[in-house]
Motif scaffolding. Structure first.
Motif, PDB file in Angstrom:
ATOM      1  N   LEU A  22      32.468  46.638  44.429  1.00  0.00           N
ATOM      2  CA  LEU A  22      33.534  45.654  44.215  1.00  0.00           C
ATOM      3  C   LEU A  22      34.871  46.192  44.721  1.00  0.00           C
ATOM      4  CD1 LEU A  22      34.727  43.040  43.189  1.00  0.00           C
ATOM      5  CD2 LEU A  22      34.639  43.910  40.863  1.00  0.00           C
ATOM      6  N   LEU A  23      35.108  47.498  44.515  1.00  0.00           N
ATOM      7  CA  LEU A  23      36.379  48.068  44.991  1.00  0.00           C
ATOM      8  C   LEU A  23      36.495  47.896  46.504  1.00  0.00           C
ATOM      9  CD1 LEU A  23      38.991  49.617  44.375  1.00  0.00           C
ATOM     10  CD2 LEU A  23      37.739  51.733  44.787  1.00  0.00           C
ATOM     11  N   LEU A  26      37.327  44.411  47.301  1.00  0.00           N
ATOM     12  CA  LEU A  26      38.740  44.143  47.001  1.00  0.00           C
ATOM     13  C   LEU A  26      39.656  44.719  48.069  1.00  0.00           C
ATOM     14  CD1 LEU A  26      38.785  44.718  43.153  1.00  0.00           C
ATOM     15  CD2 LEU A  26      39.788  42.761  44.314  1.00  0.00           C
ATOM     16  N   THR A  74      43.242  30.746  47.942  1.00  0.00           N
ATOM     17  CA  THR A  74      43.585  31.782  46.961  1.00  0.00           C
ATOM     18  C   THR A  74      42.736  31.623  45.697  1.00  0.00           C
ATOM     19  OG1 THR A  74      45.841  31.639  47.756  1.00  0.00           O
ATOM     20  CG2 THR A  74      45.497  32.876  45.741  1.00  0.00           C
ATOM     21  N   SER A  75      42.614  30.371  45.227  1.00  0.00           N
ATOM     22  CA  SER A  75      41.867  30.143  43.989  1.00  0.00           C
ATOM     23  C   SER A  75      40.411  30.556  44.142  1.00  0.00           C
ATOM     24  CB  SER A  75      41.920  28.664  43.593  1.00  0.00           C
ATOM     25  OG  SER A  75      43.251  28.232  43.556  1.00  0.00           O
ATOM     26  N   VAL A  78      40.169  34.510  44.190  1.00  0.00           N
ATOM     27  CA  VAL A  78      40.360  35.162  42.888  1.00  0.00           C
ATOM     28  C   VAL A  78      39.260  34.770  41.910  1.00  0.00           C
ATOM     29  CG1 VAL A  78      42.847  35.560  43.118  1.00  0.00           C
ATOM     30  CG2 VAL A  78      42.036  33.511  41.953  1.00  0.00           C
ATOM     31  N   ILE A  81      36.448  37.132  42.582  1.00  0.00           N
ATOM     32  CA  ILE A  81      36.749  38.476  42.067  1.00  0.00           C
ATOM     33  C   ILE A  81      36.638  38.501  40.547  1.00  0.00           C
ATOM     34  CG2 ILE A  81      38.552  40.231  41.868  1.00  0.00           C
ATOM     35  CD1 ILE A  81      39.526  39.189  44.647  1.00  0.00           C
ATOM     36  N   PHE A  82      37.159  37.444  39.909  1.00  0.00           N
ATOM     37  CA  PHE A  82      37.071  37.387  38.443  1.00  0.00           C
ATOM     38  C   PHE A  82      35.616  37.420  37.979  1.00  0.00           C
ATOM     39  CE2 PHE A  82      36.103  34.439  34.967  1.00  0.00           C
ATOM     40  CZ  PHE A  82      36.548  35.226  33.919  1.00  0.00           C
ATOM     41  N   TRP A  84      32.887  38.345  39.573  1.00  0.00           N
ATOM     42  CA  TRP A  84      32.245  39.607  39.925  1.00  0.00           C
ATOM     43  C   TRP A  84      32.642  40.697  38.920  1.00  0.00           C
ATOM     44  CZ3 TRP A  84      31.927  41.336  45.767  1.00  0.00           C
ATOM     45  CH2 TRP A  84      31.120  42.477  45.869  1.00  0.00           C
ATOM     46  N   GLY A  85      33.934  40.789  38.637  1.00  0.00           N
ATOM     47  CA  GLY A  85      34.423  41.803  37.698  1.00  0.00           C
ATOM     48  C   GLY A  85      33.825  41.601  36.309  1.00  0.00           C
ATOM     49  N   TRP A  86      33.773  40.337  35.887  1.00  0.00           N
ATOM     50  CA  TRP A  86      33.208  40.023  34.570  1.00  0.00           C
ATOM     51  C   TRP A  86      31.720  40.355  34.523  1.00  0.00           C
ATOM     52  CZ3 TRP A  86      33.414  39.300  29.638  1.00  0.00           C
ATOM     53  CH2 TRP A  86      32.408  38.617  28.972  1.00  0.00           C
ATOM     54  N   ASP A  88      29.936  42.527  36.347  1.00  0.00           N
ATOM     55  CA  ASP A  88      29.704  43.980  36.295  1.00  0.00           C
ATOM     56  C   ASP A  88      30.095  44.554  34.939  1.00  0.00           C
ATOM     57  OD1 ASP A  88      28.662  44.095  38.784  1.00  0.00           O
ATOM     58  OD2 ASP A  88      30.394  45.034  39.750  1.00  0.00           O
ATOM     59  N   TYR A  89      31.244  44.095  34.446  1.00  0.00           N
ATOM     60  CA  TYR A  89      31.732  44.609  33.167  1.00  0.00           C
ATOM     61  C   TYR A  89      30.732  44.299  32.043  1.00  0.00           C
ATOM     62  CZ  TYR A  89      34.566  44.714  28.894  1.00  0.00           C
ATOM     63  OH  TYR A  89      35.029  44.949  27.625  1.00  0.00           O
TER      64      TYR A  89
ATOM     65  N   SER B 315      41.196  38.251  31.301  1.00  0.00           N
ATOM     66  CA  SER B 315      40.937  38.501  32.714  1.00  0.00           C
ATOM     67  C   SER B 315      41.068  37.201  33.504  1.00  0.00           C
ATOM     68  CB  SER B 315      39.535  39.091  32.882  1.00  0.00           C
ATOM     69  OG  SER B 315      39.197  39.206  34.237  1.00  0.00           O
ATOM     70  N   MET B 319      43.909  36.379  36.402  1.00  0.00           N
ATOM     71  CA  MET B 319      43.593  35.954  37.768  1.00  0.00           C
ATOM     72  C   MET B 319      44.369  34.682  38.119  1.00  0.00           C
ATOM     73  SD  MET B 319      41.644  38.030  39.219  1.00  0.00           S
ATOM     74  CE  MET B 319      40.613  39.425  38.828  1.00  0.00           C
ATOM     75  N   VAL B 323      47.679  32.703  41.572  1.00  0.00           N
ATOM     76  CA  VAL B 323      47.874  31.490  42.370  1.00  0.00           C
ATOM     77  C   VAL B 323      49.361  31.140  42.542  1.00  0.00           C
ATOM     78  CG1 VAL B 323      47.275  29.057  42.603  1.00  0.00           C
ATOM     79  CG2 VAL B 323      45.550  30.696  41.848  1.00  0.00           C
ATOM     80  N   ILE B 365      45.531  42.134  41.178  1.00  0.00           N
ATOM     81  CA  ILE B 365      44.213  41.482  41.126  1.00  0.00           C
ATOM     82  C   ILE B 365      43.124  42.528  40.869  1.00  0.00           C
ATOM     83  CG2 ILE B 365      42.532  40.155  42.470  1.00  0.00           C
ATOM     84  CD1 ILE B 365      44.871  38.801  43.848  1.00  0.00           C
ATOM     85  N   PHE B 366      43.274  43.714  41.474  1.00  0.00           N
ATOM     86  CA  PHE B 366      42.316  44.802  41.202  1.00  0.00           C
ATOM     87  C   PHE B 366      42.234  45.045  39.694  1.00  0.00           C
ATOM     88  CE2 PHE B 366      41.907  47.428  45.308  1.00  0.00           C
ATOM     89  CZ  PHE B 366      42.396  46.418  46.121  1.00  0.00           C
ATOM     90  N   ALA B 369      40.513  42.478  37.405  1.00  0.00           N
ATOM     91  CA  ALA B 369      39.047  42.431  37.420  1.00  0.00           C
ATOM     92  C   ALA B 369      38.528  43.433  36.390  1.00  0.00           C
ATOM     93  CB  ALA B 369      38.519  42.768  38.812  1.00  0.00           C
ATOM     94  N   LEU B 370      37.757  42.943  35.421  1.00  0.00           N
ATOM     95  CA  LEU B 370      37.407  43.773  34.264  1.00  0.00           C
ATOM     96  C   LEU B 370      36.718  45.081  34.624  1.00  0.00           C
ATOM     97  CD1 LEU B 370      36.288  41.061  31.748  1.00  0.00           C
ATOM     98  CD2 LEU B 370      37.916  42.879  31.296  1.00  0.00           C
ATOM     99  N   SER B 371      35.713  45.004  35.524  1.00  0.00           N
ATOM    100  CA  SER B 371      34.957  46.233  35.785  1.00  0.00           C
ATOM    101  C   SER B 371      35.825  47.253  36.506  1.00  0.00           C
ATOM    102  CB  SER B 371      33.712  45.918  36.623  1.00  0.00           C
ATOM    103  OG  SER B 371      34.087  45.440  37.896  1.00  0.00           O
ATOM    104  N   ILE B 372      36.765  46.773  37.313  1.00  0.00           N
ATOM    105  CA  ILE B 372      37.643  47.692  38.038  1.00  0.00           C
ATOM    106  C   ILE B 372      38.630  48.342  37.070  1.00  0.00           C
ATOM    107  CG2 ILE B 372      39.417  47.809  39.831  1.00  0.00           C
ATOM    108  CD1 ILE B 372      36.646  47.404  40.980  1.00  0.00           C
TER     109      ILE B 372
END
Lengths: 320, 533
Positions: A22-23, A26, A74-75, A78, A81-82, A84-86, A88-89, B315, B319, B323, B365-366, B369-372
């Motif tokens: 993910l990094l 990003l 943009t939406s 993001v 990314i949101f 994906w981050g959620w 993995d977390y 989170s 995000m 916008v 934004i990094f 993101a929760l995992s980051i």
């Protein structure tokens, strides 16, 4: 030792590999958006630089299509990314089958690591490669944070409650443990090592049969003198965090010239720093507090063996 | 007053007393200027000491205890004494009334009270920071450490509350002024975007600041009555303090950045002689950011042990802030398109802002993101990120604004050559200092570390060298301002050929801002088109 490499951090857990993916996404996305946006600005500045005063400029108050598309793009990015981050977390923190549980207690300024099988370590942790680990942690005093950069995970250790940190190490080796929640004084000294070993070696270690490839402190080579062993313990048992050996003041008194000296206590008494005093100061540090120093030292009862204490005293005797 | 109405406000009266009890919004703005610039210099000296200490691992120039105090003072002074009050206090006070064609703010006496509340808050805060052995808690005063260390956390928070109360009153004043004192023809959508930004900031100040007052009450109740709110020994929850702290301090981040965004809209349009692209979108995004800023405080606490649902929502909302921020970036860049772009110092800083703020926003934004964030939380990545937003954003915009309005405020032109040297040094020094910290963060170096492992030495040294270049650039800037204010060329009424209302009065303005109340017939950025086009 130090370098100007961009990435010198090993990745040694399942979450570290996911994190890196993910990094990288990003970083690439950011560079592309940055170049598109700021690059356009740069081109405009060069192309439309003022050549004479009172140039005519066009009147462009808005363009709904451009605005809509930029907001939409943009939406979408993001949102990806949101999610994906959620995703993995949720995986990082989810309970796993066959978890191995380790208890960790933070305190100013050391980590105590307890194993169900009975081992207790300071600022040191052994974990088996490939098996999910759940670290159950709390704190004795203020909020700390147990951070293993090579695993890309951290979690606050909060006094009065338990919190969990989960990881599955996938590469053997030694990795740093840091405290990542400011806890005053020697915050930056609250560091340790996690040893990732093969599952067989882990079992051997639990049984007291394992010798680390690099002579870790406590597992002394037979050729070492007692004082040399003490020097290793001075570092591995975290004495170094609060006590110097060069005469300067840290959180606690220096070890230099300590043995045999007269120590003034906060109740006005004076004692001679002999073997009994040094031993008591390690196993029951609240019994005698040196004048002008905070009652800060943790109790090391059960964390150091009698042999360790002898080695430490032998080491302190050499510091004249 | 009529006899003095046509005299410039510096000459309207003289003597220290007439400055200290002045009700003129411009003079109060100048008082804020001296106060906050002095704070910036003091906070900057602590930053340099911190960076110097980190030049080598282990002790370099100071003890562990003094290092912990130094970064606490750096953070507290920069945030509470400088960034929060600076732009609204100086430029908001000086220009908001002029930009809407008013003679002063709605409540001039309240305005003076706000200034002295700031001074009182600074004094109480300073007492808290210095009492006993000196505070070593970091600017966030997290419990239970802040309670146990013997730091005077009640006076520190009382100081923050008094300073916050000062900004509530300033905010109320600006809201009332904007609603009631606009000159004939100044409709809401003819207001400059700087006014919109200050207005959005004022709303935030009024709504967010009371929470720090509640926190203060709870802390005092815990300390003096033994009621456990935050201390686990009394049955309290230490994480609760973090919630309260960030419920104020996260909106405060937008209190810091929104006025800077307003400055950028003014400078970019003037120096490209273009109307702003998407006026309503930019104005609406200011209000949108102000609103959503109340819903994201928990992103400071992803690793605190708060619930999964909380982490999910915080989170998501974090995000969402990307916008409106991106809308602003796109609109600013689009404003440059087909403009007539002049690279005077204010414009250099505004363009530099686009560069550094874009990096600050993207790295946000990094962290959202929760995992980051599991890895980056509380590392130098966070330190670099918020310096890119606060310094690369707000401070760069503030410098742009100071250079832009310098001729109007002082009646003198600044030295263009020195201004450009200032910008180039600052831009290089800033990026060196904080790019290095991104690398340190990626590699796991935690923040607030007095000592670090030898592998981190290289990038720490790069960062420290960068901080010296920033210091040099600030010295050039201060020299430029002082020298130019004394010996600069006399400034004309409108040196930048701007369409803004503040440029239609004399430099410096007369006591009541305009000789005759102006009547506005067009928007603020009517470049490249005849009025009423």
């Amino acid at each position: 030792m130090s370098s100007l490499a961009l990435n010198f951090l090993p990745a040694a857990s399942v979450s570290a590999d996911k994190f890196n993916l993910l990094l990288h996404f990003l970083i690439v996305t950011s560079i592309v958006s940055f170049v598109l946006c700021i690059g356009a600005g740069f081109i405009f500045v060069v192309k439309y630089r003022r050549r004479r005063d009172n140039e005519h400029t066009p009147y462009i108050p808005h363009n709904y299509l451009v605005e809509f598309l930029s907001i939409f793009a943009t939406s979408v990015v993001v949102a990806i990314i949101f999610l994906w981050g959620w995703y993995d977390y949720s995986d990082f923190i989810a309970p796993k089958l066959g978890e191995y549980e380790i208890n960790v207690i933070g305190q100013q300024w050391s980590w105590t690591v307890q194993y169900a099988e009975g081992k207790t370590l300071m600022n040191e942790m052994y974990v088996p490669r490939g098996r999910p680990v759940r670290v159950i942690m709390t704190s004795k005093d203020v909020t700390h944070d147990f951070f293993i950069p090579a695993f890309r995970v951290k979690q606050d250790a909060v006094p009065g409650q338990y919190t969990n940190l989960r990881f599955t190490a996938n590469k053997t080796g030694d990795y740093d443990i840091f405290c990542a929640q400011y806890c005053g004084g020697a915050h930056s000294g609250m560091i340790g090592i996690v040893h990732v070993v093969e599952p067989d070696d882990f079992q051997k270690w639990l049984d007291g049969m394992y010798r680390a490839p690099v002579a870790a402190a406590g597992a002394a080579a037979p050729t070492m003198t007692l004082a040399e062993r003490g020097h290793g313990l001075y570092q591995s048992k975290t004495c170094v965090t609060c006590h110097t050996i060069d005469g300067s003041r840290l959180i606690g008194p220096t070890f230099k010239g300590l043995y045999g000296s007269k120590v003034e206590l906060n109740d006005g008494q004076t004692v001679v720093a002999d073997e009994n005093y040094l031993r008591e100061s390690i196993v029951a540090p609240m019994a005698k507090i040196v004048k002008g120093y905070p009652p800060q030292m943790p109790m090391f009862t059960g964390l150091v063996s009698d042999e360790d204490i002898n080695a430490l005293i032998a080491y302190i005797k050499t510091l004249k | 007053m009529s006899h003095a109405a046509n005299v410039n406000f510096y000459k309207a009266s003289s003597g220290l007393k007439n400055w200290l009890i002045t009700l003129d919004h411009k003079r109060i703005g100048i008082l804020y200027l001296y106060t906050t610039l002095l704070s910036f210099v003091i906070g900057g000296i602590f930053a340099l000491l911190v960076r110097l200490e980190l030049f080598t691992p282990g002790p370099t120039i100071m003890s562990q205890q003094n290092y912990n105090r130094a970064f606490t003072l750096h953070g507290a002074i920069m945030v509470f004494w400088f960034i929060i009050p600076a732009v609204p206090g100086i430029l908001g006070n000086f220009f908001l009334p002029i930009m809407i064609g008013a003679k002063d703010v709605a409540f001039p006496k309240l305005n003076l009270l706000s200034y002295y509340l700031l001074i009182l808050g600074m004094a109480v805060n300073l007492y808290g920071l210095m009492a006993g052995n000196g505070a070593d808690t970091g600017w966030t005063f997290y419990t239970p450490y802040s309670i146990r260390t013997g730091a005077n956390v009640v006076s520190m928070v009382l100081g923050v509350f008094l300073m916050g109360f000062s900004s509530i009153l300033t905010g109320l004043n600006f809201i009332a002024t904007t609603h009631t004192l606009r000159c004939p023809g100044m409709t809401w959508f003819r207001m400059p975007l700087f006014v919109w930004a200050i207005y959005a900031t004022a709303v935030l100040q009024v709504f967010a600041t009371p929470v720090i007052g509640i926190t203060l009450l709870l802390l005092a109740a815990e300390r003096f009555l033994g009621i456990g709110f935050f201390d686990p020994k009394l049955g309290g929850d230490p994480v609760l303090f973090q919630h309260f702290f960030w419920f104020y301090s996260h909106p405060a981040v937008y209190i810091m950045i929104l006025p800077g965004m307003g400055i950028i809209s003014e400078v970019l349009t003037t120096f490209s002689q273009k109307t702003i692209f998407g006026y309503k979108a930019v104005a609406a995004s200011s209000l949108g950011l102000a609103f959503v800023s109340f819903l994201v405080w928990g992103h400071h606490m992803f690793t605190s042990g708060q619930s999964l649902v909380a982490n999910f929502l915080f989170s998501l909302f974090t995000m969402a802030t990307a916008v409106p921020s991106a809308v602003k970036m796109f609109n600013w860049v689009a404003t440059l398109y087909k403009g007539s772009i002049s690279l005077k110092t204010p414009m250099l800083f505004a363009l530099g802002f686009l560069f550094t703020f874009a990096i600050g926003g993207l790295t946000g934004i990094f962290l959202g993101a929760l995992s980051i964030d599991m890895h980056f939380q509380a590392t130098y990545f966070v330190v670099a990120h918020f310096h890119y937003v606060m310094m690369g954003g707000t401070v760069v915009a503030f410098f742009a604004g100071l250079y832009y309005w310098f001729p109007k405020m002082t009646g003198k032109m600044y030295n263009e050559m020195l201004g450009r040297v200032n910008f180039v040094l600052f831009f290089i020094g800033f990026n060196i200092t904080f790019m290095a910290q991104f690398v340190l963060g990626v590699n796991g170096m935690p923040r607030r570390y007095y000592d670090y492992l030898p592998k981190y030495t290289g990038w720490n040294q790069v960062s420290t060298v960068g901080s010296w270049i920033i210091a040099l650039s600030v010295i050039v800037m201060l020299f430029n301002f002082i020298w130019s204010a004394l010996h600069g060329e006399k400034a004309p009424m409108n040196p930048w050929n701007s369409k803004g209302l503040e440029w239609t009065t004399q430099s410096p303005p007369v006591l009541e801002n305009f000789e005759h109340t102006p009547t506005v017939t067009a928007g603020p950025y009517e470049y490249g088109t005849p009025v009423h086009a």
